[in-house]
Structures are given as C-alpha cells and as structure tokens.
Motif scaffolding. Structure first.
Motif, short mmCIF file in Angstrom:
data_model
loop_
_atom_site.label_atom_id
_atom_site.label_comp_id
_atom_site.label_asym_id
_atom_site.label_seq_id
_atom_site.Cartn_x
_atom_site.Cartn_y
_atom_site.Cartn_z
N GLN A 59 0.83 -1.21 0.00
CA GLN A 59 0.00 0.00 0.00
C GLN A 59 0.86 1.26 0.00
O GLN A 59 0.56 2.23 -0.71
CB GLN A 59 -0.95 0.01 1.20
N GLN A 60 1.95 1.27 0.78
CA GLN A 60 2.84 2.43 0.81
C GLN A 60 3.47 2.68 -0.56
O GLN A 60 3.56 3.81 -1.02
CB GLN A 60 3.94 2.23 1.85
N ARG A 61 3.89 1.61 -1.21
CA ARG A 61 4.52 1.74 -2.53
C ARG A 61 3.52 2.23 -3.57
O ARG A 61 3.82 3.10 -4.39
CB ARG A 61 5.16 0.43 -2.95
N ALA A 62 2.30 1.68 -3.53
CA ALA A 62 1.26 2.11 -4.47
C ALA A 62 0.90 3.57 -4.23
O ALA A 62 0.75 4.35 -5.20
CB ALA A 62 0.03 1.23 -4.32
N ASN A 63 0.77 3.96 -2.97
CA ASN A 63 0.46 5.36 -2.65
C ASN A 63 1.53 6.30 -3.18
O ASN A 63 1.24 7.39 -3.68
CB ASN A 63 0.30 5.55 -1.14
#
Length: 82
Positions: A59-63
């Motif tokens: 999720q952090q990478r996608a954000n």
C-alpha cells in the motif's frame, strides 16, 4: 511509434521505489548524476522505506507511485517518473 519529448536541463525527475528498497549510497550517486546533468530530482517516500526486502508495504509503494503521478508539477509531457 510515439516518442515522448526529450528531457531538458531544469526538468524534474520523480524517483520512487515500487519494488525493492535502494541502497542509500547508490541512490545518492544516481541523484548526483541526474543533478550534474541539470535535472531536478524529487524523491518519493518509498525510497526511504523498508519492509523486509521491499521498499515499504504494497500500500505504501502504491500510494507513492500514485502521489508522484498526481503531482502535475512533477509529471507532465516533459518530465519523467522512474
């Protein structure tokens, strides 16, 4: 075949880490190379994150990717996202 416009001095390059984390020394070296060529470099949050072998959680990478792409001043027809 469509080709994007070439980057010119002063254009901004956004850097994110959508997979594995980066060694700080290697990242600094890459930033220095781009800056010496006259580009601005904007680092995403994911380049500093670690979650086992990855640069943060999925999720952090996608954000980070979505945030970098949404910033009009970073990514337009004459800017790059790497």
């Amino acid at each position: 075949m469509l080709r994007p416009k070439s980057l010119k001095k002063g254009h901004r390059i956004g850097v994110v880490s959508p997979s594995y984390w980066l060694e700080k020394k290697g990242l600094r070296n890459a930033v220095t190379v781009f800056q010496k060529k006259g580009y601005e470099v904007q680092l995403g949050d994911s380049v500093y994150l670690k979650d086992d072998p990855f640069a943060g959680t999925p999720q952090q990478r996608a954000n980070d990717i979505n945030q970098m792409r949404s910033e009009e001043h970073t990514l337009n027809s004459s800017h790059a996202l790497i």
